[in-house]
Design an enzyme around this catalytic site. Structure first.
Site, short mmCIF file in Angstrom:
data_model
loop_
_atom_site.label_atom_id
_atom_site.label_comp_id
_atom_site.label_asym_id
_atom_site.label_seq_id
_atom_site.Cartn_x
_atom_site.Cartn_y
_atom_site.Cartn_z
N GLU A 29 -5.07 13.23 -5.34
CA GLU A 29 -5.45 13.79 -4.03
C GLU A 29 -4.36 13.57 -2.99
OE1 GLU A 29 -6.42 10.96 -5.16
OE2 GLU A 29 -6.46 9.50 -3.52
N HIS B 84 -3.32 8.81 -8.10
CA HIS B 84 -4.03 9.40 -6.96
C HIS B 84 -3.58 10.84 -6.75
CE1 HIS B 84 -6.46 6.19 -5.14
NE2 HIS B 84 -5.53 5.34 -5.56
N CYS C 205 -8.47 6.53 -9.99
CA CYS C 205 -8.04 5.15 -9.76
C CYS C 205 -9.18 4.16 -10.03
CB CYS C 205 -7.42 4.99 -8.37
SG CYS C 205 -6.39 3.50 -8.26
#
Ligand code: MN
Length: 248
Positions: free
Chosen positions: A223, A221, A119
């Site tokens: 994660e 994102h 990001c």
């Protein structure tokens, strides 16, 4: 304990940011990184190390003690760094982060450390290497790349170049990703190439042209998606495996 448990885990440096926290005697600045990054690196077999926001001269020493690097999300990169003014809507510009993260990018590439940029991370990677950003997507006429639903849910598809490090890591040509960004890569740096785009054409991933380095940046994102979208965990696994090669 298996032999794998005893092997040294490759250390993955995770960039932090400074925020104010009241620890009992009023707000003090603390260096923090979200747990999603730490957990994703650990689950992928790495040893996560949260790196403080040091001054520029600290970058070389930080790169020395890690086998790989993860640039995290966060506020906007200062547009002055890519030749624009600050007239467009900006969020949480932090010059200290820009300085140390630019130096971490340059040092980790020079020292052949693998790097995953997420990001804000992909934006920082691009600017550190001489590329530019779209400072505010709505202002520039792009549809929103912000989502309102749960952060782990996919918002839009990205088409991935199968002949790229990202494509080989994820193993799919199209993947649905989440989206929380009001900026994006405008012109990629000379040393980077675009390897994924959203269906509206926006750049969603870049990587280093130099095929001897594993340097990958994604605009989404991963994660946050790891628990329910196994393809996204492959990105962290690829980073850790590349870092293992650095460990030797
Ligand atoms: Mn997006």
């Amino acid at each position: 304990m298996s032999s794998t448990d005893r092997e040294r885990r490759p250390t993955i440096g995770i960039t932090a940011y400074i925020t104010d926290l009241d620890l009992g005697s009023g707000p003090v600045g603390v260096h923090v990184a979200p747990d999603d990054y730490v957990s994703a690196v650990w689950e992928a077999g790495g040893l996560p190390l949260v790196l403080p926001v040091l001054r520029e001269e600290g970058a070389a020493s930080l790169v020395e003690i890690v086998d790989g690097l993860l640039l995290t999300g966060g506020g906007d990169v200062d547009p002055v760094l890519y030749g624009q003014d600050r007239s467009e809507p900006l969020v949480d510009v932090d010059p200290r982060r820009d300085v140390i993260e630019s130096a971490l990018v340059r040092n980790s590439i020079a020292r052949h450390r693998p790097l995953l940029a997420i990001c804000r991370g992909v934006q920082m990677l691009n600017v550190a290497l001489g590329g530019s950003l779209i400072p505010d997507l709505p202002n520039a006429g792009w549809a929103s790349h912000d989502q309102e639903g749960p952060s782990a849910d996919p918002k839009h598809d990205v088409a991935i170049d199968p002949d790229s490090r990202l494509g080989r890591a994820i193993g799919r040509r199209t993947v649905a990703v989440n989206s929380f960004h009001h900026q994006a890569v405008r012109m990629e740096a000379p040393s980077l190439k675009v390897v994924a785009r959203a269906s509206d054409g926006l750049v969603e991933a870049v990587e280093l042209v130099d095929s001897s380095r594993w340097v990958v940046g994604v605009q989404w994102h991963p994660e946050m998606m790891v628990p329910n979208h196994p393809a996204q965990s492959e990105l962290f696994r690829a980073l850790v495996e590349e870092a293992r090669a650095v460990t030797g």
